[in-house]
Design a protein around this motif. Structure first.
Motif, mmCIF file in Angstrom:
data_model
loop_
_atom_site.group_PDB
_atom_site.id
_atom_site.type_symbol
_atom_site.label_atom_id
_atom_site.label_comp_id
_atom_site.label_asym_id
_atom_site.label_seq_id
_atom_site.Cartn_x
_atom_site.Cartn_y
_atom_site.Cartn_z
ATOM 1 N N MET A 1 0.839 -1.174 0.000
ATOM 2 C CA MET A 1 0.000 0.000 0.000
ATOM 3 C C MET A 1 0.887 1.241 0.000
ATOM 4 O O MET A 1 1.705 1.423 0.877
ATOM 5 C CB MET A 1 -0.890 0.004 1.231
ATOM 6 N N LYS A 4 -0.317 6.530 3.041
ATOM 7 C CA LYS A 4 -0.412 6.385 4.496
ATOM 8 C C LYS A 4 -1.881 6.263 4.877
ATOM 9 O O LYS A 4 -2.757 6.803 4.201
ATOM 10 C CB LYS A 4 0.184 7.605 5.188
ATOM 11 N N PRO A 5 -2.153 5.595 5.983
ATOM 12 C CA PRO A 5 -3.550 5.489 6.416
ATOM 13 C C PRO A 5 -4.080 6.835 6.909
ATOM 14 O O PRO A 5 -3.304 7.705 7.298
ATOM 15 C CB PRO A 5 -3.496 4.468 7.553
ATOM 16 N N ARG A 24 -8.252 3.037 11.018
ATOM 17 C CA ARG A 24 -7.350 3.448 9.930
ATOM 18 C C ARG A 24 -7.898 2.969 8.586
ATOM 19 O O ARG A 24 -8.327 1.820 8.453
ATOM 20 C CB ARG A 24 -5.955 2.885 10.154
ATOM 21 N N ARG A 26 -7.726 3.549 3.965
ATOM 22 C CA ARG A 26 -7.252 4.162 2.722
ATOM 23 C C ARG A 26 -8.471 4.869 2.157
ATOM 24 O O ARG A 26 -9.584 4.365 2.263
ATOM 25 C CB ARG A 26 -6.795 3.103 1.708
ATOM 26 N N CYS A 54 -10.869 -0.196 4.810
ATOM 27 C CA CYS A 54 -10.233 -0.495 6.086
ATOM 28 C C CYS A 54 -8.800 -0.971 5.862
ATOM 29 O O CYS A 54 -8.541 -1.854 5.048
ATOM 30 C CB CYS A 54 -11.025 -1.560 6.844
ATOM 31 N N TRP A 55 -7.874 -0.352 6.565
ATOM 32 C CA TRP A 55 -6.450 -0.657 6.446
ATOM 33 C C TRP A 55 -6.153 -2.073 6.935
ATOM 34 O O TRP A 55 -5.252 -2.730 6.456
ATOM 35 C CB TRP A 55 -5.655 0.369 7.252
ATOM 36 N N GLN A 56 -6.972 -2.555 7.886
ATOM 37 C CA GLN A 56 -6.714 -3.854 8.508
ATOM 38 C C GLN A 56 -7.396 -5.006 7.777
ATOM 39 O O GLN A 56 -6.755 -5.991 7.434
ATOM 40 C CB GLN A 56 -7.166 -3.820 9.961
#
Length: 76
Positions: A1, A4-5, A24, A26, A54-56
């Motif tokens: 990625m 940054k989130p 967090r 994108r 969702c970043w996770q």
């Protein structure tokens, strides 16, 4: 990625992922395509929304509300 989130809020309410609870994301702009506009070759004129991925876990949240504010985080 590469990006940054970000964290996001609507007014004073922070947005969390509906699946995993992460704060967090994108962000990206998402076109809300309609079949009529696609048929007339005018998809570019469709309304857009803010997409928060969702970043996770990768769950996608869509917000047509223009009041979504994005805040950079120091994390990667």
């Amino acid at each position: 990625m590469a990006k940054k989130p970000v964290r996001a809020a609507v007014g004073d309410i922070w947005i969390t992922c509906q699946v995993c609870g992460s704060e967090r994301f994108r962000d990206r702009s998402v076109l809300l395509n309609s079949s009529g506009m696609e048929f007339m070759k005018m998809a570019w004129a469709n309304e857009s929304a803010t997409g928060l991925i969702c970043w996770q876990c990768g769950y996608v949240h869509l917000f047509a509300n223009r009041d979504v504010k994005l805040y950079e985080t120091d994390e990667r």
